[in-house]
Write a protein that holds these residues in place. Structure first.
Motif, short mmCIF file in Angstrom:
data_model
loop_
_atom_site.label_atom_id
_atom_site.label_comp_id
_atom_site.label_asym_id
_atom_site.label_seq_id
_atom_site.Cartn_x
_atom_site.Cartn_y
_atom_site.Cartn_z
N ALA A 74 0.83 -1.21 0.00
CA ALA A 74 0.00 0.00 0.00
C ALA A 74 0.87 1.26 0.00
CB ALA A 74 -0.92 0.00 1.22
N MET A 75 2.15 1.09 0.28
CA MET A 75 3.05 2.23 0.39
C MET A 75 3.76 2.58 -0.92
SD MET A 75 2.55 2.95 3.54
CE MET A 75 3.85 4.10 3.94
N THR A 76 3.64 1.73 -1.93
CA THR A 76 4.31 1.99 -3.20
C THR A 76 3.33 1.78 -4.36
OG1 THR A 76 5.10 -0.30 -3.38
CG2 THR A 76 6.58 1.28 -2.33
N PRO A 77 3.57 2.45 -5.48
CA PRO A 77 2.62 2.38 -6.60
C PRO A 77 2.91 1.28 -7.61
CG PRO A 77 4.25 4.04 -7.06
CD PRO A 77 4.58 3.47 -5.69
N ASN A 78 3.61 0.24 -7.20
CA ASN A 78 3.98 -0.78 -8.17
C ASN A 78 3.87 -2.18 -7.58
OD1 ASN A 78 6.28 0.52 -6.75
ND2 ASN A 78 7.30 -1.36 -7.39
N THR A 79 3.95 -3.16 -8.46
CA THR A 79 3.89 -4.57 -8.09
C THR A 79 5.26 -5.19 -8.38
OG1 THR A 79 1.56 -4.63 -8.69
CG2 THR A 79 2.68 -6.74 -8.54
N PHE A 80 5.66 -6.12 -7.52
CA PHE A 80 6.89 -6.86 -7.80
C PHE A 80 6.62 -8.33 -7.57
CE2 PHE A 80 7.16 -5.73 -3.33
CZ PHE A 80 7.72 -6.84 -2.72
N TRP A 81 7.54 -9.17 -8.03
CA TRP A 81 7.33 -10.60 -7.89
C TRP A 81 8.63 -11.32 -7.58
CZ3 TRP A 81 6.73 -8.06 -12.52
CH2 TRP A 81 7.62 -8.39 -13.54
N VAL A 82 8.46 -12.56 -7.11
CA VAL A 82 9.57 -13.43 -6.79
C VAL A 82 9.33 -14.75 -7.52
CG1 VAL A 82 10.71 -14.69 -4.93
CG2 VAL A 82 9.89 -12.36 -4.53
N ASP A 83 10.36 -15.23 -8.20
CA ASP A 83 10.30 -16.50 -8.92
C ASP A 83 10.81 -17.60 -8.00
OD1 ASP A 83 10.46 -18.66 -10.59
OD2 ASP A 83 11.71 -17.67 -12.10
N VAL A 84 9.89 -18.26 -7.30
CA VAL A 84 10.26 -19.26 -6.30
C VAL A 84 11.02 -20.43 -6.93
CG1 VAL A 84 9.37 -20.83 -4.54
CG2 VAL A 84 8.35 -18.58 -4.82
N ALA A 85 10.68 -20.81 -8.14
CA ALA A 85 11.34 -21.95 -8.79
C ALA A 85 12.83 -21.69 -9.00
CB ALA A 85 10.67 -22.26 -10.13
N SER A 86 13.24 -20.46 -9.11
CA SER A 86 14.65 -20.16 -9.35
C SER A 86 15.45 -19.99 -8.05
CB SER A 86 14.79 -18.90 -10.21
OG SER A 86 14.43 -17.76 -9.45
N MET A 87 14.77 -20.11 -6.90
CA MET A 87 15.45 -19.94 -5.62
C MET A 87 15.93 -21.30 -5.10
SD MET A 87 12.81 -17.24 -3.90
CE MET A 87 13.91 -16.65 -2.63
N ASP A 88 17.06 -21.28 -4.42
CA ASP A 88 17.58 -22.49 -3.80
C ASP A 88 16.97 -22.58 -2.40
OD1 ASP A 88 18.93 -24.65 -2.80
OD2 ASP A 88 20.94 -23.79 -3.06
N LEU A 89 16.00 -23.47 -2.25
CA LEU A 89 15.31 -23.63 -0.97
C LEU A 89 15.67 -24.93 -0.27
CD1 LEU A 89 11.78 -22.37 -2.10
CD2 LEU A 89 13.59 -21.06 -0.98
N ALA A 90 16.77 -25.52 -0.68
CA ALA A 90 17.19 -26.80 -0.10
C ALA A 90 17.59 -26.61 1.36
CB ALA A 90 18.36 -27.37 -0.89
N GLU A 91 17.37 -27.67 2.14
CA GLU A 91 17.76 -27.63 3.54
C GLU A 91 19.25 -27.34 3.66
OE1 GLU A 91 17.58 -30.48 7.50
OE2 GLU A 91 16.38 -30.98 5.75
N GLY A 92 19.59 -26.46 4.57
CA GLY A 92 20.99 -26.10 4.79
C GLY A 92 21.45 -24.87 4.03
N THR A 93 20.65 -24.39 3.07
CA THR A 93 21.05 -23.17 2.37
C THR A 93 20.86 -21.98 3.31
OG1 THR A 93 18.85 -22.93 1.40
CG2 THR A 93 20.52 -24.04 0.06
N PRO A 94 21.61 -20.92 3.11
CA PRO A 94 21.50 -19.77 4.01
C PRO A 94 20.10 -19.15 3.99
CG PRO A 94 23.40 -19.55 2.55
CD PRO A 94 22.61 -20.72 2.07
#
Length: 153
Positions: A100-120
């Motif tokens: 609500a504080m900014t006039p734009n939309t952004f996104w995150v591509d979850v498939a491209s993130m390393d979500l494996a156990e032990g990653t930072p």
């Protein structure tokens, strides 16, 4: 929405379904009214396989049922301004955000993130008073962070 509990929301929603949203919809910022509007509009928007149109339609419903920034109701502390709106595209694994504080939309591509156990642990920082502005694909904007401990229920 926040309250009443989900079973009660569904009961109130059944009442509004009988009236038909093209005749009248509740218009207050109460959760039950916002739920009824969202229920009607989510079924009324065009059903499409076009991800861009589907995203736009979904955000338009969410904006319609958001509580405007700065609104407070002293007698009903559970009603507060909508700060964030989020839409998930499960097929493309994209999470879209709108502040609500900014006039734009952004996104995150979850498939491209390393979500494996032990990653930072990483986070997308908002800055003081949510002053950081993101736009478009912000997946690479995540920074290393300390994990937090859940307080529990």
């Amino acid at each position: 929405t926040n309250s009443p509990i989900f079973d009660q929301q569904l009961a109130v929603n059944e009442y509004w379904k009988q009236i038909n949203g093209t005749v009248m919809l509740p218009g207050t910022n109460r959760a039950a009214d916002r739920f009824a509007r969202a229920s009607f509009y989510v079924d009324a928007i065009p059903q499409t396989d076009d991800p861009r149109s589907a995203l736009a339609s979904t955000f338009s419903v969410i904006r319609n049922v958001s509580v405007p920034l700065g609104i407070s109701t002293p007698d009903e502390p559970n009603i507060s301004s909508t700060r964030w709106r989020t839409v998930v595209d499960h097929k493309r694994t994209l999470y879209f955000f709108e502040s609500a504080m900014t006039p734009n939309t952004f996104w995150v591509d979850v498939a491209s993130m390393d979500l494996a156990e032990g990653t930072p642990v990483r986070r997308l920082g908002l800055g003081p008073n949510e002053s950081t502005v993101y736009s478009g694909d912000s997946t690479d904007q995540f920074e290393r962070a300390e994990a937090f401990t859940f307080a529990g229920a």
